[in-house]
Design an enzyme around this catalytic site. Sequence first.
Site, short mmCIF file in Angstrom:
data_model
loop_
_atom_site.label_atom_id
_atom_site.label_comp_id
_atom_site.label_asym_id
_atom_site.label_seq_id
_atom_site.Cartn_x
_atom_site.Cartn_y
_atom_site.Cartn_z
N LYS A 187 0.83 -1.21 0.00
CA LYS A 187 0.00 0.00 0.00
C LYS A 187 0.86 1.25 0.00
CE LYS A 187 -2.80 0.04 3.47
NZ LYS A 187 -3.63 0.30 4.67
N LYS A 247 3.45 -2.33 11.06
CA LYS A 247 2.19 -2.30 11.80
C LYS A 247 2.50 -2.61 13.25
CE LYS A 247 -2.01 -1.37 10.75
NZ LYS A 247 -2.51 -0.66 9.57
N ASP A 254 -4.89 3.31 13.86
CA ASP A 254 -5.63 2.27 13.15
C ASP A 254 -6.84 1.99 14.07
OD1 ASP A 254 -5.14 0.30 10.69
OD2 ASP A 254 -5.99 -0.92 12.27
N SER A 298 -0.66 10.75 5.67
CA SER A 298 0.35 10.65 6.73
C SER A 298 1.73 11.02 6.16
CB SER A 298 0.42 9.22 7.28
OG SER A 298 -0.58 9.00 8.24
N1 GLU Z 1 -3.65 2.47 9.74
C1 GLU Z 1 -3.77 3.17 8.50
C2 GLU Z 1 -3.54 2.22 7.36
O1 GLU Z 1 -3.93 1.08 7.44
C3 GLU Z 1 -2.90 4.40 8.47
C4 GLU Z 1 -1.43 4.14 8.63
C5 GLU Z 1 -0.60 5.41 8.67
O2 GLU Z 1 -1.11 6.50 8.48
O3 GLU Z 1 0.61 5.25 8.90
O4 GLU Z 1 -3.03 2.52 6.32
#
Ligand code: GLU
Length: 449
Positions: free
Chosen positions: A114, A126, A166, A381
Amino acid sequence: MNAYVESVIENVRKKNASEPEFIQTVEEVLSSLSPVVDKHPEYEKADLLNRMVNPERMFTFRVCWTDDNGVVHTNTGYRCQFNGAIGPYKGGLRFAPNVYPGMMKFLGFEQTFKNALTGLPMGGAKGGADFDPTGKSDAEIMRFCQSFMTALYRYIGPDVDVPAGDMGVGGREIGFLYGQYRRLKGVFENGVLTGKGQSYGGSLIRPEATGFGAIYYLNEVLKHEGESIEGKTIAISGFGNVAWGICKKAAQLGAKVVTLSGPDGYIYDKDGVCTEEKIKYMLEMRSSNRNRVQDYADKFGVEFFPGEKPWGQKVDIIMPAAMQNDVKMESAEKIVANKIKYYIEVANMPTTNDALNYLRSQKNMIVAPSKAVNAGGVGVSGLEMCQNSERLSWTAEEVDVQLHKMMETIHRVSAEAAAEYGLGYDLVAGANIAGFQKVATAMIEQGIF
Ligand code: GLU
């Protein structure tokens, strides 16, 4: 399937038998990569795929905290720094009772692809804890976050690893986490976390970004099909931050979100979650920590279906935006029976692999994968990190324009990657291939490790 790809999937199945979600995501991603590996024998020579399915680093830590009655609790925290080939590790923190190593790994693996798709220099990571925020007071949340950061702060930093929110981690938690980081390190390094409040370096549009980005992506798909979003009905699951952003942007563009869901069931609002009052109420529902969507039905006098999922509703577009494995085969069959053309994943891995393959095999259905559709969240972000390192803030319009462009590009490069391998308009395979190629090139150029 390419024999090397098959052998790597088999290794993962053997080595990670107790981590079903991780196996699931590896099977999903790697099965798209066969034609790429066929064309690039150098990947097998460098054993690139076995390296990619192993996190670079992953650790667990104890998180102790005291509740408002003086009772001591002990949780387990995690950070999985999956792949840092293209930038500092980046990805959210999830606080939920079902968090376990396999979940951290599946989310970290997805995040790697992603983040590559956003076009920004961010590796994949994560983290989180098996802590249940439901019903906790602000003071309890603060003590938990302080304890969590005390264990984590040595291993993160603006050029090292940049956590964010998250499930179960929003602006309030990020504030407490950042406060503790600053207190421990004695520096104002606000680029260490994203999703911050604006008063200390948060980006405008970050709270809306995942939902807005999902609708911008949907818009690209509709454009590709010669259709317009205006007047479309959308069924979504979830009622948290992502669902809120979807409702807000859909309403602005003249579409109607007619369902929301929670662990207690789903609501059907035939007029759509469109008014300012309704959209604002979603924020109240989330911050109440009650984790109940029935409150919406009670307040606005709409239908509530206890214990059910919204996938049997006849709508134009389905957008699962709640959690992993929310759409199983039984729901996929209802979606197909209702002749719904657009299946746009939003939450990370919301579809089981059998259901996803079934939906993808339908001739008249377009399936878009979450790692592309929800990339606007982490994308903004990345823009927050830029603003922090420049020590200035961009206007909401500036951020929104960048987000919009990013989503257009993600859709385009995914479609192009699929077309390059003769797969037609396959957005699922295209996203996997485009994300993979960027990370693969960086890994090959950096040597074997
Ligand atoms: N938890 C979000 C995601 O799944 C955002 C992660 C972020 O901004 O670092 O992409």
